[in-house]
Motif scaffolding. Structure first.
Motif, PDB file in Angstrom:
ATOM      1  N   VAL A 191      -1.289  26.676  52.804  1.00  0.00           N
ATOM      2  CA  VAL A 191      -2.351  27.277  52.961  1.00  0.00           C
ATOM      3  C   VAL A 191      -3.686  26.198  52.929  1.00  0.00           C
ATOM      4  CG1 VAL A 191      -4.152  28.650  51.537  1.00  0.00           C
ATOM      5  CG2 VAL A 191      -1.929  29.101  51.085  1.00  0.00           C
ATOM      6  N   PHE A 352      -5.419  25.720  43.777  1.00  0.00           N
ATOM      7  CA  PHE A 352      -6.284  25.976  45.019  1.00  0.00           C
ATOM      8  C   PHE A 352      -7.651  25.376  44.682  1.00  0.00           C
ATOM      9  CE2 PHE A 352      -3.141  29.512  45.154  1.00  0.00           C
ATOM     10  CZ  PHE A 352      -2.913  29.477  46.430  1.00  0.00           C
ATOM     11  N   SER A 365       2.031  27.031  48.524  1.00  0.00           N
ATOM     12  CA  SER A 365       1.929  28.051  47.511  1.00  0.00           C
ATOM     13  C   SER A 365       3.159  29.126  47.782  1.00  0.00           C
ATOM     14  CB  SER A 365       0.516  28.798  47.582  1.00  0.00           C
ATOM     15  OG  SER A 365       0.584  29.839  46.563  1.00  0.00           O
ATOM     16  N   PHE A 370      -0.447  33.532  46.765  1.00  0.00           N
ATOM     17  CA  PHE A 370      -1.749  33.409  47.722  1.00  0.00           C
ATOM     18  C   PHE A 370      -2.429  34.767  47.769  1.00  0.00           C
ATOM     19  CE2 PHE A 370      -3.051  33.673  52.067  1.00  0.00           C
ATOM     20  CZ  PHE A 370      -4.361  32.849  52.036  1.00  0.00           C
ATOM     21  N   TRP A 387      -3.963  31.104  55.700  1.00  0.00           N
ATOM     22  CA  TRP A 387      -2.575  30.934  56.241  1.00  0.00           C
ATOM     23  C   TRP A 387      -2.258  31.231  57.355  1.00  0.00           C
ATOM     24  CZ3 TRP A 387       1.523  35.132  55.749  1.00  0.00           C
ATOM     25  CH2 TRP A 387       2.781  34.583  56.033  1.00  0.00           C
TER      26      TRP A 387
END
Length: 603
Positions: A191, A352, A365, A370, A387
């Motif tokens: 991500v 994050f 992740s 996510f 993503w």
């Protein structure tokens, strides 16, 4: 006797006695309700990694009944009390899976784990609420030297069922851990925190359908084709009706406007026709591809720019990756991509936060995690978490049990749960429960999709066409251009050789005439009796010789004119008439003019 019965009945029906009965019944209902409607507490308070306890159930009897066909697999756990261990999460978002309030299961919104376990117990006929244990999540600062894998191994060897989103791996399965049908997607993804350019007017959007390299190749192809056509005209002045042999830039311009659908060439030879057909076909394919791709990119929309093109790219540049410490993704990346610089955090949410602070290029992740944090304002308030649709590793996850086929036969529990979980997936219960889970914890919704660069379907789709997409038409055009050049060279050298042969023949005739005249003059000079003035016969013979010479010149002119284009034969005919006039003027007599078809008498 009858009086005693009436007295007893009167006592029972008295207000005081009825109140007592009602109070006792209320207490019974309350206790029953607490045991059914999610007010249970853990039946034991157990510390993590306590090796002195074992709460697994012996189900070998049920296994024997199953083997003797006295029991069906889906009902093999009917009436049993199954011991369950789960994680008592305290951090936001994770506590939506399971958390205790006042050391009890919440009555409202008990969590995703409870919802799935209740439905599973209802279908299989077992109970679990009176025999569960909740342990704290792994904390690297407290559980020094321990991993989530160590915690999983302890849980399945101590309880019948470990309820959490455990990721399935070969290493864990090799340790005797079984994984029933999953309900959570623990696939590892990267991500990124990307800056979005809001959709609007883009002055250079018309260049977007093709990649820069393809535009360069198109420009070079236009110049190449224009120069090839100009070369054809140079080698053969009649290749084009416009006679552009001295205008190469005009030829390049005609090739360029072909891209817009305008055809300005005027081919006049087979080679030129092949060349222009090839270029026209090229223009048709390239222009059609451009128009088709332009329609999708001219629409104003948000654009995403990823810095990493995948895990291999991140590995090659030693990228910094945020990851939850001791989680499966941490172990996987450390083992398979050792050149990555892993920045470890205690929880998924902190991962994050570290990504948003710019402490790493991307966060490793799990897909389902996510999905949760993408809907959370604390972690994705700016909607920049994205993503690209690629998976680092596809990993299903969910509950876990121990492999035991002989001691306590708890593998039977795995098989029964697997059957019912598969049915719950098939009838949509798991999907509905997961969507409800996301809806409850989500406090933020992004207008644009965060799952994937262009819609989140996981496809590696790109909007710009590359040279690989249209390279074939370039090869075809170059091949046909080479054929046109070869044909023109063959014609050029053939006519050049043929003209050289005719020139040699002409020179030979002129040499023969010169030798005859020289021999005649020599004979006259040696003959002393030969009079210097011409005799009558000589005077008659001289015009005949001159006429023969004129005939040979006319024949040569006819041969030469047959080799020339039609528009150039007029000047040759004029020259022939001029020769005739001059000849007859010298000899005296009548002149025949081809242009007027009349006889003229010289003065």
């Amino acid at each position: 006797m009858t009086r005693q019965r009436n007295n007893a009945f009167s006592c029972i029906m008295s207000p005081t006695c009825l109140n007592c009965i009602a109070f006792a019944f209320l207490i019974h209902i309350t206790l029953t309700t607490d045991s059914v409607l999610a007010q249970e507490s853990p039946f034991k308070n157990i510390a993590k990694f306590d090796e002195n306890v074992d709460f697994r159930t012996n189900v070998c009897l049920q296994q024997q009944l199953l083997f003797s066909d006295e029991l069906l697999l889906p009902q093999a756990l009917d009436g049993l009390n199954i011991s369950v261990v789960t994680t008592n999460y305290q951090t936001p978002n994770e506590n939506a899976f399971f958390t205790l309030v006042d050391n009890k299961i919440k009555e409202e919104d008990p969590g995703l784990f409870v919802v799935i376990l209740d439905e599973l117990a209802r279908r299989a006929g077992f109970s679990w609420r009176n025999s569960f244990v909740a342990v704290d999540p792994l904390d690297p600062r407290v559980d020094v030297g321990k991993t989530w894998g160590d915690l999983l191994e302890w849980e399945v060897n101590t309880f019948d069922l470990s309820m959490d989103y455990w990721a399935r791996s070969v290493g864990r399965m090799a340790k005797g851990i079984a994984f029933p049908e999953s309900f959570y997607d623990a696939s590892i993804i990267l991500v990124e925190n990307v800056e979005l350019r809001k959709g609007g007017v883009d002055l250079w959007a018309f260049l977007t359908p093709f990649e820069p390299m393809l535009w360069i190749v198109i420009g070079l192809s236009i110049i190449f084709s224009g120069l090839v056509y100009w070369l054809l005209e140079r080698l053969n002045g009649d290749a084009d009706e416009r006679h552009i042999e001295d205008k190469p830039f005009a030829s390049i311009f005609f090739a360029a406007v072909m891209f817009t659908g305008s055809f300005e060439f005027r081919p006049n030879t087979n080679a030129a026709r092949i060349m222009t057909f090839s270029w026209s076909f090229w223009a048709l394919i390239v222009t059609s591809a451009y128009i088709a791709n332009l329609a999708s990119v001219l629409v104003a929309r948000s654009k995403v720019g990823f810095r990493l093109s995948g895990i291999a790219h991140a590995h090659s540049i030693h990228a910094k990756i945020c990851v939850q410490a001791f989680a499966l993704q941490d172990e996987y990346l450390k083992t398979n991509f050792p050149r990555l610089e892993l920045i470890r955090y205690a929880s998924e949410e902190e991962v994050f936060h570290g990504l948003n602070r710019g402490e790493c290029m991307a966060a490793a992740s799990q897909l389902s995690a996510f999905q949760v944090y993408a809907k959370t304002y604390r972690t994705n308030g700016s909607c920049n978490l994205r993503w690209d649709g690629r998976f680092v590793q596809v990993i299903p996850s969910g509950m876990a049990t121990a492999v035991d086929t002989g001691t306590l036969c708890t593998s039977l529990i795995t098989y029964v749960i697997d059957v019912h979980m598969a049915r719950m997936k098939a009838d949509g219960f798991i999907e509905e429960a997961w969507n409800d889970h996301l809806q409850k914890i989500g406090d933020h919704e992004c207008l644009s999709n965060t799952l994937g660069a262009e819609g989140g379907d996981g496809s590696d789709w790109k909007s710009s066409l590359s040279i690989n997409d249209l390279g074939g038409i370039f090869i075809i055009h170059v091949g046909l251009s080479a054929v046109a050049i070869i044909i023109t060279f063959i014609q050029f050298f053939y006519w050049k050789g043929h003209s050289h042969t005719e020139m040699k023949r002409r020179l030979k005739f002129q040499s023969d005439d010169g030798d005859d005249d020289q021999n005649e003059k020599t004979a006259q000079s040696n003959d002393l009796t030969y009079p210097s003035p011409l005799t009558v016969d000589d005077q008659l013979l001289q015009p005949r010789r001159a006429s023969a010479g004129l005939t040979r010149v006319q024949d040569e002119i006819v041969v030469d004119t047959n080799l020339l284009p039609e528009e150039k034969r007029g000047s040759i005919s004029s020259r022939k008439n001029s020769i005739q006039k001059n000849f007859h003027k010298l000899m005296g007599g009548t002149v025949y003019d081809d242009r007027s078809n009349t006889n003229m008498t010289s003065a």
